[in-house]
Design an enzyme around this catalytic site. Structure first.
Site, PDB file in Angstrom:
ATOM      1  CB  SER A   1       0.795 -15.820  19.275  1.00 24.52           C
ATOM      2  OG  SER A   1       1.783 -15.056  18.637  1.00 24.52           O
TER       3      SER A   1
ATOM      4  N   GLY B   1     -18.054   9.011  16.010  1.00 20.19           N
ATOM      5  CA  GLY B   1     -18.285   9.370  14.618  1.00 20.19           C
ATOM      6  C   GLY B   1     -17.453  10.557  14.181  1.00 20.19           C
ATOM      7  CB  VAL B   2     -14.849  12.473  15.306  1.00 19.21           C
ATOM      8  CG1 VAL B   2     -16.060  13.204  15.851  1.00 19.21           C
ATOM      9  CG2 VAL B   2     -14.166  11.652  16.398  1.00 19.21           C
TER      10      VAL B   2
ATOM     11  CG  HIS C   1      -2.189 -13.648  15.369  1.00 14.63           C
ATOM     12  ND1 HIS C   1      -1.979 -12.798  16.434  1.00 14.63           N
ATOM     13  CD2 HIS C   1      -1.220 -14.588  15.451  1.00 14.63           C
ATOM     14  CE1 HIS C   1      -0.916 -13.199  17.122  1.00 14.63           C
ATOM     15  NE2 HIS C   1      -0.445 -14.290  16.541  1.00 14.63           N
TER      16      HIS C   1
ATOM     17  CG  ASP D   1      -4.120 -10.383  17.541  1.00 11.99           C
ATOM     18  OD1 ASP D   1      -4.865 -11.198  16.960  1.00 11.99           O
ATOM     19  OD2 ASP D   1      -2.898 -10.540  17.666  1.00 11.99           O
TER      20      ASP D   1
END
Length: 381
Positions: free
Chosen positions: A228, A284-285, A124, A154
């Protein structure tokens, strides 16, 4: 006072303290400094318990040269007010009615983590930036380029071309304990490099809604806007986390800050350098937590595990035989307590890994072997 009358206890205590203070100042200057300032940078001594006044200056001196200020700019286009699109207004004022471009600037922090000039920061901090400039602690300023970015954690990796860049030593965040001393280094509010001190308040924080994959270190070391992407270090000057976010009602630090563990950051760094993006395992669930009501409905002995709510056709889980309604309680050798546990554990597996999944199906134990695939896009589990 009579000649043979004993000194009062209070007066005797003061006399003893005065004598001890006098003896301390008879110690040579360098030795005296060591008495009142305990150096903590030498891990080889094996000392783990510290007492008396402690200075973390050696740790800061070791780490701070590798922490940089990150300045970004990007051009944004602001649309005009609908009333300004009126033909009469356009005729009178011309281009004033059109969209306007503005340059938006922001600031953050970063950490140089290798002699090749690779820099870890937050996604970010650099998202959408047209230009990124780094200011080093020694005053040098250089432009940096984005090597890759990973919104799901991030994290972003930059690279700066500079002679002999200072780089930080990477620590081991898996060994952090609640109560360990940590220091945050960054550029809060743009005032310049600043160090704040606190402890590890908690580890493994998740469900904060900050990113897809959450396993944060929580600390009360003051973290403010501009911090950050900066460094969270231990008392030996080693990087243990990348400062990312705070919980605050005022916008400033209120003692609840979060950092991405360096173990996760290192993994993302290596993958971005090698592949240009982060690689993650994928089954893939669709998954959800087990509530007490679901545990009773599925005849589970306890309220833990990840419920398979849906299975993508021809995905890794479907090919392995997984079914909706399965409850996964173990993946490999790791116990699965909730959906976040399963999501994070699978994501850490390199694509192609064979992963044994065990749990409960229709009230009975089951086990399958799945070949982990590569996560195709953000948002899919």
């Amino acid at each position: 006072m009579k000649p043979n009358t004993p000194l009062p206890r209070a007066a005797l205590s003061l006399l003893i303290l005065a004598v001890l203070a006098g003896l301390l100042w008879l110690v040579p200057g360098e030795q005296r400094r060591q008495v009142v300032e305990l150096t903590v940078s030498d891990r080889a001594s094996g000392a783990t318990t510290l007492s008396g006044p402690v200075s973390y200056a050696p740790a800061v001196e070791k780490a701070s040269p590798a922490v940089v200020n990150v300045y970004t700019s990007k051009t944004i286009t602001r649309r005009s007010h609908p009333l300004l699109d009126d033909p009469l207004f356009r005729e009178l004022f011309g281009n004033l009615a059109g969209p306007r471009q503005q340059t938006q600037t922001s600031l953050g922090s970063g950490v140089i983590v290798s002699p090749e000039g690779y820099v870890l920061t937050n996604h970010h901090v650099v998202e959408g930036a047209d230009q990124i400039e780094l200011l080093l602690a020694d005053g040098r300023a250089r432009e940096a380029r984005v090597i890759g970015s990973d919104p799901d954690t991030d994290l972003a990796v930059l690279q700066v071309d500079i002679d002999q860049p200072p780089s930080i030593v990477l620590g081991d965040s898996s060994k952090l304990r609640v109560g360990d001393v940590v220091l945050a280094i960054g550029n809060p509010f743009g005032v310049g490099q600043t160090v704040t001190q606190g402890i590890v308040s908690a580890t493994g924080r998740s469900r904060l809604g900050l990113s897809t994959y959450e396993n944060f270190i929580q600390t009360d070391a003051a973290i403010n806007p501009g911090n950050s992407g900066g460094a969270l270090i231990n008392a030996f000057g080693e990087l243990v986390g990348i400062n990312t976010a705070i919980f605050s009602k005022s916008g400033g630090s209120q003692g609840i800050g979060f950092a991405i563990p360096v173990q996760l950051a290192r993994q993302v760094l290596e993958q971005i350098i090698e592949h240009g993006h982060a690689l993650r395992g994928w089954l893939g669930v669709e998954i959800q937590d087990i509530t007490p009501e679901l545990a009773e409905s599925f005849r589970l002995p306890e309220s833990r595990g990840a419920l398979i709510a849906g299975v993508l056709r021809q995905g890794p889980a479907h090919r392995a035989g997984m079914q909706p309604g399965d409850v996964v309680t173990e993946a490999g050798e790791q116990a699965i307590h909730d959906a976040t546990d399963l999501l994070n554990h699978v994501a850490q597996q390199p694509p192609g890994t064979h992963l044994k999944l065990t749990g409960i199906r229709n009230g009975r134990p089951f086990a399958i072997d799945a070949t982990v695939g590569e996560r195709p896009e953000a948002g899919r589990k």
